[in-house]
Design a protein around this motif. Sequence first.
Motif, short mmCIF file in Angstrom:
data_model
loop_
_atom_site.label_atom_id
_atom_site.label_comp_id
_atom_site.label_asym_id
_atom_site.label_seq_id
_atom_site.Cartn_x
_atom_site.Cartn_y
_atom_site.Cartn_z
N ALA A 1 -13.94 8.09 -1.28
CA ALA A 1 -13.95 9.31 -0.49
C ALA A 1 -13.99 8.94 0.98
O ALA A 1 -14.70 8.04 1.39
CB ALA A 1 -15.16 10.14 -0.85
N LEU B 1 -17.11 -3.01 -3.44
CA LEU B 1 -16.29 -3.73 -2.47
C LEU B 1 -16.79 -5.15 -2.26
O LEU B 1 -16.00 -6.10 -2.19
CB LEU B 1 -16.28 -2.99 -1.13
CG LEU B 1 -15.43 -1.72 -1.10
CD1 LEU B 1 -15.54 -1.04 0.24
CD2 LEU B 1 -13.99 -2.05 -1.41
N GLU C 1 -10.04 -2.51 -1.71
CA GLU C 1 -9.77 -1.15 -2.17
C GLU C 1 -10.38 -0.21 -1.17
O GLU C 1 -11.52 -0.40 -0.75
CB GLU C 1 -10.49 -0.93 -3.52
CG GLU C 1 -9.84 -1.64 -4.68
CD GLU C 1 -8.66 -0.87 -5.21
OE1 GLU C 1 -8.39 0.22 -4.67
OE2 GLU C 1 -8.02 -1.35 -6.13
N PRO C 2 -9.64 0.80 -0.74
CA PRO C 2 -10.29 1.75 0.16
C PRO C 2 -11.39 2.51 -0.59
O PRO C 2 -11.25 2.76 -1.78
CB PRO C 2 -9.15 2.68 0.55
CG PRO C 2 -8.06 2.44 -0.42
CD PRO C 2 -8.26 1.10 -1.03
N PRO C 3 -12.46 2.80 0.12
CA PRO C 3 -13.51 3.59 -0.53
C PRO C 3 -12.93 4.90 -1.05
O PRO C 3 -11.99 5.44 -0.46
CB PRO C 3 -14.51 3.85 0.59
CG PRO C 3 -14.24 2.81 1.60
CD PRO C 3 -12.80 2.44 1.48
#
Lengths: 286, 252, 236
Positions: A7, A41, A3-5
């Motif tokens: 922010a 993550l 998952e992209p961070p």
Amino acid sequence: MSEPPSAIGAPGLPARGGAEVLPPPPPARGLTRARVTGIVLLGVWALVGIGTVLFLLASWNVELFTRYAPRYLSGLLVTVELVAISVLAGAVLSVPIALGRRSKSRIIGVLAYTYVYFFRGTPLLAQTFLVYYGLGSLRPELESVGLWWFFREAWYCAIFTFSLNTAAYQAEILRGAIESVGRGQWEAASALGLSRLQTVYKIIIPQAALVALRPYGNEIILMIKGSAIVAIITVYDLMGETRRAYSRTFDFQTYIWAALIYLGIVEMLRMTIDRIERRLTRHLRR
Amino acid sequence: MRITRHIALGLSAAALALTIGGATAQEKLRIGTEGAYPPFNNLTASGELEGFDIDIARALCEEMGAECEFVTQDWDGIIPALQAGKFDAIIASMSITPERDEQVDFTKPYYTNSLVFVAPKEAEFDPSNVEGKAVGVQSGTIAAEFVEENYPNAELRAYPSQIEAWADLSNGRVEAVLADFGVQYEWVNSEDGSCCEFKGETVSSDDVIGIAVREGETELVERFNAAIDAIRKNGTYAEINEKYFPFDIYGE
Amino acid sequence: MDYTALLSFGPEGWGDDIASGVAVTVSLALATLPLGLALGFVVALGKRSAEPTLRLSANIFTTIFRGLPELLTLFLVYYGAQIAIQQVVKAAGGETYIEINAFAAGMVALGAVFSAYASEVFAAAFNAIPHGQYEGAHALGLSRRRTMRLVILPQLIRIALPGLSNLWLILLKETALVSIIGLSDILRQTGIASRTTGEAFLFYGTACLLYLVLALISSVALSAVERRVSASGAAR
């Protein structure tokens, strides 16, 4: 996939540029946003890892393993052999090409450039098909020039294509490395009365090798990964054996094992290169 | 065991953020086929599917009152693609084998098959002695399995499609090709296959071809079975059979 | 054999089929690019983070996607993820079939690989920006976000552009792998044509030429962009 961070800007920047100018703020304690994201993550990766291990455990099958493990091993050997031969042959081929690229003759320069452009501009898969199936359809012509015995074998076709392909990349690495050594080095060597050969061996190669080491390592890694496509022209490399095992068993663990083996060898190679580089550059460390 | 496996898969899946396409409704049947297996399923120059499997599939769909749509898929990935829901049934001359039966459900056979070797006319190829001979097959087929099991000393060459195996037979890269009788028959009688002929008797003649659907879709299996019976009875099957082969392919 | 007829656009020629393959190749590469760039940037930020857990996660990501053969990544995404999702749906008692099409699978797999390499390019570019730039921005009273947007990013793009251009050319070639999972790109269409007609050399040669043309167009376009960007930098 991760998952992209959440922010983009905030968690990424180093912990500098805080509220006060000096000294830099101490590393944040407790749960910052970056830490939460990082832990989440890592949790995701842990789940992927645990899931994979559980999956392999649950689908563990002695019969399957004893049947296919030797085949995977022989596939791995084929992969290693293919890559080793191609990279070495490519290294030999790359010298005249790199020299051609630096040649003062316009014709030779253009020829060498075209060669490099062709092999770097088209997919290895398409090149392999062109050589194997394409030349296969030209058997009478090849027979008349006495080359068919060579292109008859899938193994030779694979080595031929891969060598030509990696030669183009290696030529560029070589050229870049040679050009990275400044003109002054040549001039200084000649001022010291060194011959051209001595200059190349004592001055140029040691410096160029440092520059070229990493790209060469990456090229070997790219070849290992790229070689997975030979399975499609009937060579049973690691990927070929994997596909064969899968088409017989329909068990997805066959692919997982292959992934682990590929990851293992690539990672080992990367670490070896790091170690060599650290050794070679120890005089540069402050 | 199974449950652990589900959980394991679930964990990995939960971790994968993936683009997901729309779910599919059931009223339309999507038929998966290979499209490189003449005369059973292949593409014409204009990109249309044709062949025995295709005609049978059309007849079955008409019988079942379903709207059918063909999806072509390379042979290697045809079962995973079925399981993944890219189509609802495989009508692609798929032999019913125990390994496949564990993964998918099969209808009753819609034709019977046997394997036969093909080699150049002038070659002295003897199916009882293939030691060290390069034998071409399509990967993931029962022919590939058969060579592995019965001729461990042969040099097996597996191709992604049948057509590539033949191409390498005619240019001499392999000494023989083992494949289904029906496709070999069509090929040796075609211009491309004029180099070659059948060698020896057929082998493995207990092979039957069925339609594969996802595991547990018994209702769909029943509908297909009924439709197969119906086209056998009303003469449609015989008509299609005659269009492609001068012999009875169904086999009782 | 009449080669022009085989490559013509009529019903008997393969020109139209191959042209549609070119469209698929180009659109797959174009669709993957933003995904790969965005993900690569985020991963690069993770790698530079002061937070060790973030760095570790980012490094695991690049290790995996730079270590696996692209073909294998594609299979894992296309078949593996699909089977896994199916099992989850089944375990949850669902009946619907969720489909990942070959295009999306190609996008995800190639995007992940692209971003793993792109993150290295971005990270190297970050390193090439002197600390003084951050300090200067801070001294001017810029917030972190504005520092990033106004000071760092413009320089970063200029430094990273050659590396990214190279990755684009690699991406363009790697799309050829999706032909193996059945997406009708250049290589699959020419492959079908060569199987059907037996003219393998003609069609695979055509495929290579088409990839070359795409690479050529890209190089011209990219060097124009690079010139523009570096010109704007020099005028600073």
